[in-house]
Design a protein around this motif. Structure first.
Motif, short mmCIF file in Angstrom:
data_model
loop_
_atom_site.label_atom_id
_atom_site.label_comp_id
_atom_site.label_asym_id
_atom_site.label_seq_id
_atom_site.Cartn_x
_atom_site.Cartn_y
_atom_site.Cartn_z
N HIS A 176 2.59 1.90 7.94
CA HIS A 176 3.09 0.56 8.28
C HIS A 176 2.80 -0.36 7.11
O HIS A 176 1.72 -0.30 6.52
CB HIS A 176 2.41 0.02 9.53
CG HIS A 176 2.74 0.78 10.76
ND1 HIS A 176 2.20 0.45 11.98
CD2 HIS A 176 3.55 1.85 10.99
CE1 HIS A 176 2.67 1.28 12.91
NE2 HIS A 176 3.48 2.15 12.33
N LEU A 177 3.77 -1.19 6.80
CA LEU A 177 3.71 -2.06 5.64
C LEU A 177 4.05 -3.48 6.06
O LEU A 177 4.98 -3.70 6.83
CB LEU A 177 4.76 -1.56 4.64
CG LEU A 177 4.72 -2.00 3.21
CD1 LEU A 177 3.52 -1.38 2.51
CD2 LEU A 177 5.99 -1.51 2.51
N LYS A 178 3.28 -4.44 5.56
CA LYS A 178 3.60 -5.86 5.81
C LYS A 178 4.12 -6.44 4.51
O LYS A 178 3.42 -6.44 3.50
CB LYS A 178 2.38 -6.63 6.28
CG LYS A 178 2.70 -8.09 6.56
CD LYS A 178 1.55 -8.81 7.19
CE LYS A 178 2.01 -10.22 7.52
NZ LYS A 178 1.36 -10.75 8.68
N PRO A 234 4.81 -16.18 -6.36
CA PRO A 234 6.25 -16.45 -6.44
C PRO A 234 7.12 -15.25 -6.05
O PRO A 234 8.34 -15.34 -6.09
CB PRO A 234 6.45 -16.80 -7.92
CG PRO A 234 5.40 -16.00 -8.62
CD PRO A 234 4.21 -16.00 -7.68
N ALA A 235 6.52 -14.15 -5.68
CA ALA A 235 7.27 -12.94 -5.35
C ALA A 235 6.83 -12.43 -3.97
O ALA A 235 6.00 -13.04 -3.30
CB ALA A 235 7.03 -11.87 -6.42
N LEU A 236 7.39 -11.30 -3.56
CA LEU A 236 6.98 -10.64 -2.32
C LEU A 236 6.19 -9.38 -2.67
O LEU A 236 6.39 -8.78 -3.72
CB LEU A 236 8.20 -10.25 -1.48
CG LEU A 236 9.09 -11.37 -0.97
CD1 LEU A 236 10.27 -10.80 -0.18
CD2 LEU A 236 8.30 -12.32 -0.09
N CYS A 237 5.31 -9.00 -1.76
CA CYS A 237 4.59 -7.75 -1.92
C CYS A 237 4.52 -7.06 -0.56
O CYS A 237 4.71 -7.68 0.47
CB CYS A 237 3.19 -7.98 -2.49
SG CYS A 237 2.11 -8.95 -1.44
N GLY A 238 4.26 -5.76 -0.60
CA GLY A 238 4.16 -4.97 0.62
C GLY A 238 2.81 -4.28 0.67
O GLY A 238 2.50 -3.46 -0.19
N THR A 239 2.01 -4.61 1.68
CA THR A 239 0.65 -4.11 1.81
C THR A 239 0.55 -3.20 3.02
O THR A 239 1.05 -3.53 4.10
CB THR A 239 -0.34 -5.28 1.95
OG1 THR A 239 -0.15 -6.17 0.85
CG2 THR A 239 -1.77 -4.81 1.99
N GLY A 286 -4.71 -1.32 3.01
CA GLY A 286 -4.88 -2.47 2.13
C GLY A 286 -4.23 -2.30 0.77
O GLY A 286 -4.18 -3.24 -0.02
N ALA A 287 -3.72 -1.11 0.47
CA ALA A 287 -3.07 -0.88 -0.82
C ALA A 287 -1.73 -1.61 -0.87
O ALA A 287 -0.98 -1.62 0.11
CB ALA A 287 -2.85 0.61 -1.06
N GLN A 288 -1.43 -2.21 -2.00
CA GLN A 288 -0.13 -2.84 -2.19
C GLN A 288 0.82 -1.80 -2.78
O GLN A 288 0.69 -1.42 -3.94
CB GLN A 288 -0.23 -4.06 -3.11
CG GLN A 288 -0.82 -5.25 -2.43
CD GLN A 288 -0.67 -6.52 -3.25
OE1 GLN A 288 -0.38 -6.50 -4.44
NE2 GLN A 288 -0.89 -7.64 -2.59
N LEU A 289 1.75 -1.33 -1.95
CA LEU A 289 2.72 -0.34 -2.41
C LEU A 289 3.88 -0.99 -3.14
O LEU A 289 4.49 -0.37 -4.01
CB LEU A 289 3.24 0.49 -1.23
CG LEU A 289 2.21 1.27 -0.43
CD1 LEU A 289 2.89 2.16 0.58
CD2 LEU A 289 1.29 2.07 -1.34
#
Length: 133
Positions: free
Chosen positions: A38-40, A46-51, A73-76
């Motif tokens: 599962h990724l948030k 200024p950008a988006l990230c998925g954790t 907790g890793a940012q993929l």
């Protein structure tokens, strides 16, 4: 009287042709097709990230073997910014292989995104579909 009727018809036509509600966008909670990660996706500067917010034990073990770190907790996905073609461009991290690459994310619809990641100067690429939950 005729003007009132025409005005009523015009108002009804405008109300009937109201724009659909806006798309939910890329931000939110996503799961891979196997429902093992599962990724948030959210704003990170200024950008988006998925954790990663949850991962099955098997995926967590693969990540520990590959990168030496826990998957939780890793940012993929990092540095995702909107491109001219409507996709999102940024970076992807593959913890099982401990490799970073380029990422392209395309929103297929409100409930599905297509995530493509490439490494080795585009020689090795993989695409996955993720689903909103």
């Amino acid at each position: 009287m005729v003007i009132r009727v025409l005005a009523s018809i015009a108002c009804a036509a405008l109300l009937g042709a109201a724009a659909p509600p806006p798309a939910q966008g890329l931000e939110g909670n996503w799961r891979n097709t196997k429902n093992s990660i599962h990724l948030k996706v959210q704003a990170c500067g200024p950008a988006l990230c998925g954790t990663v917010t949850w991962a099955a034990d098997k995926q967590r073990e693969k990540a520990r073997k590959g990168s030496g770190r826990d998957l939780l907790g890793a940012q993929l996905l990092t540095g995702l910014k909107r491109a001219r073609d409507g996709s999102w461009q940024g970076k992807v991290f593959l913890p099982a292989a401990n490799v970073h690459g380029t990422a392209t994310v395309r929103q297929v619809n409100d409930s599905t995104i297509e995530v493509s990641g490439c490494t080795l100067m585009g020689l090795l690429c993989k695409t996955q579909h993720w689903h909103r939950f």
